[in-house]
Every structure is written in structure tokens, then in C-alpha cells.
Design a protein around this motif. Structure first.
Motif, PDB file in Angstrom:
ATOM      1  N   MET A 182     -14.024  10.556 -10.109  1.00  0.00           N
ATOM      2  CA  MET A 182     -13.495  10.952 -11.409  1.00  0.00           C
ATOM      3  C   MET A 182     -13.370   9.752 -12.338  1.00  0.00           C
ATOM      4  O   MET A 182     -13.759   9.797 -13.515  1.00  0.00           O
ATOM      5  CB  MET A 182     -12.138  11.633 -11.230  1.00  0.00           C
ATOM      6  CG  MET A 182     -11.513  12.163 -12.528  1.00  0.00           C
ATOM      7  SD  MET A 182     -10.581  10.929 -13.476  1.00  0.00           S
ATOM      8  CE  MET A 182      -9.151  10.706 -12.426  1.00  0.00           C
ATOM      9  N   LEU A 183     -12.842   8.642 -11.830  1.00  0.00           N
ATOM     10  CA  LEU A 183     -12.673   7.448 -12.664  1.00  0.00           C
ATOM     11  C   LEU A 183     -14.013   6.891 -13.129  1.00  0.00           C
ATOM     12  O   LEU A 183     -14.155   6.479 -14.286  1.00  0.00           O
ATOM     13  CB  LEU A 183     -11.892   6.381 -11.894  1.00  0.00           C
ATOM     14  CG  LEU A 183     -10.395   6.658 -11.708  1.00  0.00           C
ATOM     15  CD1 LEU A 183      -9.772   5.624 -10.800  1.00  0.00           C
ATOM     16  CD2 LEU A 183      -9.697   6.670 -13.058  1.00  0.00           C
ATOM     17  N   LEU A 184     -14.987   6.878 -12.236  1.00  0.00           N
ATOM     18  CA  LEU A 184     -16.316   6.404 -12.625  1.00  0.00           C
ATOM     19  C   LEU A 184     -16.888   7.277 -13.736  1.00  0.00           C
ATOM     20  O   LEU A 184     -17.455   6.776 -14.717  1.00  0.00           O
ATOM     21  CB  LEU A 184     -17.252   6.404 -11.410  1.00  0.00           C
ATOM     22  CG  LEU A 184     -16.995   5.321 -10.354  1.00  0.00           C
ATOM     23  CD1 LEU A 184     -17.857   5.584  -9.122  1.00  0.00           C
ATOM     24  CD2 LEU A 184     -17.282   3.941 -10.919  1.00  0.00           C
ATOM     25  N   GLY A 185     -16.736   8.601 -13.589  1.00  0.00           N
ATOM     26  CA  GLY A 185     -17.259   9.515 -14.600  1.00  0.00           C
ATOM     27  C   GLY A 185     -16.518   9.418 -15.913  1.00  0.00           C
ATOM     28  O   GLY A 185     -17.133   9.416 -16.995  1.00  0.00           O
ATOM     29  N   TYR A 186     -15.183   9.294 -15.850  1.00  0.00           N
ATOM     30  CA  TYR A 186     -14.395   9.212 -17.079  1.00  0.00           C
ATOM     31  C   TYR A 186     -14.693   7.903 -17.819  1.00  0.00           C
ATOM     32  O   TYR A 186     -14.786   7.870 -19.057  1.00  0.00           O
ATOM     33  CB  TYR A 186     -12.902   9.305 -16.755  1.00  0.00           C
ATOM     34  CG  TYR A 186     -12.083   9.977 -17.836  1.00  0.00           C
ATOM     35  CD1 TYR A 186     -12.224   9.636 -19.171  1.00  0.00           C
ATOM     36  CD2 TYR A 186     -11.157  10.970 -17.527  1.00  0.00           C
ATOM     37  CE1 TYR A 186     -11.480  10.252 -20.164  1.00  0.00           C
ATOM     38  CE2 TYR A 186     -10.406  11.593 -18.511  1.00  0.00           C
ATOM     39  CZ  TYR A 186     -10.576  11.231 -19.824  1.00  0.00           C
ATOM     40  OH  TYR A 186      -9.842  11.843 -20.807  1.00  0.00           O
TER      41      TYR A 186
END
Length: 493
Positions: free
Chosen positions: A304-308
Motif C-alpha cells: 500500500m505504501l509503495l502504491g500510495y
């Protein structure tokens, strides 16, 4: 416990003693039951078989089991920040190198903790149903799982550390720092992989103080050794990033030594066999029925953090604010996760014992405490967001972006209380897939598409609403699954 519950417990344990009393067999059988209970850490008095998870007042029991986990997890969160501060003192490139391998470390923790949660859940259920030999088998299997996890990551670290770093940076200093750190923490991860298993075994028996001491011993050792090995104090050579990695491994080794001492030297409700033990396939299957979803749940936060971050690439300040939020919210969520860990053995034990009344009482009281914790966190983020950001030396641009961001994102705190405690209910009763799908909805299926749409259609500030909106989607799914679970499994206990 109600009179009916006590009666059912006695009848479950002593069902055929009365039929044999006239022949004298009943007395012998009662003695055998008491001996077995004493051997497995359960107190027997007269005709009553007592285990604190089945008899102690639920509110007091939950508090006594949750506070050690809350303390140890909060210290662990503090250690992670302190570790980053020391590494940043070397140079910005050193911090960049260590940050680049964070997804690998999250993956390692996810595999270790996920499988350990499966062990925890199964042991608690076996103890609740008085299958003591089965509980011992699960505990013994956990050590084999830890060693297997170590072998996988040590081989990957030995062979592919350089290849992994080359995907992200060809700058020689960053590449060198990252490769050194990654090789050390993977090749020497045996300590953490086995220690985490032992922690969860002890937690499953209702012992929460020992895991706290195990965790604290490693964290304190790490914090002390970080500056000594990184900067070469007290006559030690200056090792820089290698020193940070070695301090981490030594801290994990100390934790394992403490865990081993407690397991071997203290009386525990389960026994671990190192030799002469055969791993049973059905136990592995039951462990990973809960453990595999838990692994995925632990790992998807990094995705999620990579995508955000990818969505926010146009604003460096926004990326920084998201990173700061993740660190700040850990101090709000760590008490919640500690409460989760304290509730799981109680719920799992009473589910195995078919005691619906105590099981639901533990869930309701944990949920009430969770709402109080998250309400306090929500109030803090709403009233002093600027002060929180300034802890990280936020400039004017970061404050401009971050103050509204923290206020908007913290709207997710209250629904998260229900999601996290319900996840404990699902995991401790062997329904880990419910928790997995709830996490996928909250952290991937919900957040990333919403963040992309809101950012591109309405701007940066609107994109922050993706997190509370996704939490509400997760809450809706969790509520539906909880009603289904209660109707099919709990209602008929």
C-alpha cells in the motif's frame, strides 16, 4: 462464569467418572485428570479444573494480558525511530540505503509473525478443548517453522542481496550500504525467526509478561549497541551501516536467549520437544489456515505504501507527510495491537472450550477499550497536528500539506477499532481468511484506487480521504462477516 457454564465445564471434564464411581475406577480417573492438568500448567482443586483464561474475571484478565504486549510493542516502535535517527547521522545516503530494504524487512517480519499467529491461535484452541498433547505438538512444530523460515531468507539474502539493491540504486555508496545491511539481517535472521515463534507459544498459554521481557531485552540491547557499533565508541571500530545491522542481529540473539531460558527453565502449559519429534501434516495445515492470511495481512501494508507513494510522486512534501503519518500512527495503533494480542488467547481458549459467554465478553470488553484508545488518538491528531509534524523538523510546505492531512486521515481511527478487534476474533477462532479479505479491502482494494481517483479529479487534499473511506469499506465487510460467523459458529456453542 455462570452456574451453567461451570456445570458444563465439570461435565465436559468428568463426564464418565460418576458411572465408574461404584467400582473405584472413578477415584483413580479423577487423580489422573488432576495429574495431567498439573503437568500441563492447569490448577486442579477438588472437582473443579481451573485455568485463568476459563475462570478469571474477563476484564481483569484482559488488562493483565494486554499491558505487557502494549508496552513491548510501543518500545519496539520507539526503537525503530531511534534506529533511523542513528543511521541518518551517518549520511542521507545511509538512511536512503536502509530505507530501500525496508520492504524486505517487512516481508521477513510478515512471514515470521504470520506463521507465529497461526501457532498462537491453534495452541489456544487446543488448550481450551483440553487436548494437551496436541498443544505440545503445535508448540514443537513452531520451532521447525522458525528454522525453515530462516533457511529461506538466508539463502535469498546470500544470493540476491546485490541484485535486489541494483533494482533501486546504482550509486556506489547507497548500493554498498544497502547490500551489506541486507546480507547481515537475512543471513543472521535465525534468532528472530525462532524467537518470534517462542513468543507466540507463550502468549497462547496466557503468559504475556514473558514475551514482554523477551521483546524488551532485544530492543534495549539494540538501542545501546547502535551508537557504539555505528560510530565506533568505547574502543569498537566504526562500522556505520554494518554496525546498525550487527546491533540488530545481536539484539535478536539476546531475545532468543531469554526466550529459550524461559521455555526450558520455567513451568509452562505446553512442552516443546527438540528431538524425537515428527512434524504432522495436519498441524501444519491448521497453523497456516490462520497463519497464511496473517502473513498477507502483515505484508500488504508495504505494498500500500509503495502504491500510495507512486500516486504522490508529484509532491515531495506529500510523500514526506505520508511517511511521518505512518510513524506517528504507530504510537496510536500499537496499544490497539497489544490489546488485540491480549484478547486472542482468551477468545481462542474459550472458543475451544465452547464457552460462548466468556468468549463474547472478552470480545466486547476489548472492543470498548479499543474505541477509547482510538478516540484518544483521534483527539490528538485533530488538536495538535502541527506539533506532531514539528517532531520531524517539518518546514512550512510540509506543515501546509500535513496539518489537514493528519486531521483527515485520523478519521479512520474509530472504524479501525472495530476492524482490528474483530480481526482478533476471526484469527483466534481459526477464521483467518475473513481477516485477510478485510485487510485487502482496507489497504489495497479500497485505498489505492480511491487515492488515485481523488488525487487526479479533486487534488491532493481530497486524496487523503481515501484512507478513512477505505476503512469504512473494511468495516462494512467485517460487520457482514462477523454476523455470518456469529450465526454459524458462535450462536450454537
Amino acid at each position: 462464569m455462570s452456574k451453567n457454564a461451570k456445570k458444563n465445564q465439570m461435565m465436559g471434564s468428568l463426564s464418565d467418572i460418576g458411572q465408574e464411581a461404584d467400582s473405584g475406577v472413578g477415584e483413580n480417573k479423577m487423580q489422573n485428570v488432576e495429574a495431567d492438568d498439573a503437568e500441563n500448567g492447569i490448577k486442579s482443586t477438588g472437582n473443579n479444573v481451573e485455568n485463568k483464561m476459563g475462570t478469571a474475571p474477563v476484564g481483569r484478565l484482559l488488562a493483565s494480558m494486554a499491558w505487557p504486549a502494549i508496552l513491548s510493542m510501543t518500545i519496539a516502535a520507539l526503537y525503530n525511530i531511534v534506529d533511523s535517527i542513528f543511521v541518518a547521522m551517518i549520511s542521507p545516503k545511509a538512511l536512503t540505503a536502509v530505507s530501500l530494504i525496508l520492504p524486505v524487512q517487512i516481508l521477513m517480519i510478515s512471514i515470521a509473525v504470520g506463521s507465529a499467529i497461526g501457532v498462537n491461535s491453534l495452541i489456544a484452541r487446543r488448550l481450551g478443548s483440553r487436548q494437551f498433547e496436541e498443544a505440545n505438538k503445535v508448540a514443537s512444530t513452531s520451532i521447525r517453522i522458525g528454522v525453515f523460515n530462516y533457511l529461506v531468507f538466508s539463502v535469498l539474502g546470500l544470493l540476491f542481496s546485490g541484485s535486489f539493491m541494483s533494482l533501486y540504486s546504482t550509486e556506489s555508496v547507497i548500493f554498498g550500504y544497502g547490500t551489506d545491511y541486507l546480507r547481515i539481517v537475512t543471513i543472521c535472521c535465525l534468532f528472530s525467526m525462532v524467537e518470534l515463534q517462542l513468543e507466540k507459544v507463550l502468549q497462547a498459554t496466557g503468559n504475556m509478561v514473558a514475551p514482554m521481557l523477551i521483546s524488551l531485552s532485544g530492543a534495549v540491547t539494540n538501542i545501546i549497541l547502535d551508537p557504539v557499533l555505528i560510530f565506533g565508541l568505547l574502543g569498537f571500530p566504526r562500522l556505520e551501516v554494518k554496525g546498525a545491522a550487527i546491533a540488530t542481529v545481536i539484539g535478536q540473539g539476546v531475545s532468543l536467549l531469554v526466550a529459550t531460558y524461559i521455555v526450558r527453565r520455567k513451568e509452562n502449559a505446553v512442552k516443546i520437544s527438540i528431538k524425537g519429534f515428527k512434524v504432522e501434516g495436519y498441524i501444519i495445515k491448521e497453523i497456516y489456515a490462520v497463519g497464511f492470511p496473517a502473513m498477507i495481512m502483515q505484508a500488504i501494508s508495504s505494498v500500500m505504501l509503495l502504491g500510495y507513494n507512486r500516486v504522490l510522486t508529484a509532491s515531495a512534501a506529500a510523500v514526506a507527510v505520508l511517511g511521518v503519518y505512518v510513524k506517528l500512527q504507530s504510537f496510536v495503533f500499537m496499544p490497539l495491537f497489544g490489546l488485540n494480542q491480549g484478547a486472542m488467547p482468551i477468545i481462542g481458549y474459550n472458543y475451544g472450550a465452547k464457552n460462548r459467554e466468556r468468549m463474547m465478553e472478552a470480545y466486547k470488553k476489548a472492543l470498548m477499550a479499543a474505541f477509547i484508545i482510538m478516540l484518544a488518538g483521534f483527539a490528538m491528531f485533530q488538536t495538535i497536528p502541527a506539533s506532531l509534524l514539528k517532531l520531524f523538523s517539518a518546514d512550512e510546505e510540509m506543515l501546509k500539506v500535513g496539518v489537514p492531512a493528519l486531521r483527515i486521515i485520523s478519521l479512520c481511527f474509530l472504524p479501525a477499532a472495530f476492524d482490528v478487534i474483530s480481526s482478533a476474533m476471526f484469527q483466534s477462532t481459526g477464521h483467518g481468511m475473513y481477516s485477510l479479505f478485510a485487510s485487502l479491502i482496507r489497504q489495497l482494494v479500497g485505498i489505492l484506487p480511491l487515492a488515485y481517483i481523488l488525487y487526479n479529479c479533486m487534488g491532493l487534499r481530497a486524496s487523503w480521504f481515501s484512507i478513512p473511506l477505505a476503512e469504512i469499506l473494511g468495516l462494512t465487510y467485517t460487520a457482514i462477516m462477523f454476523c455470518n460467523f456469529y450465526r454459524k459458529d458462535v450462536k450454537n456453542l
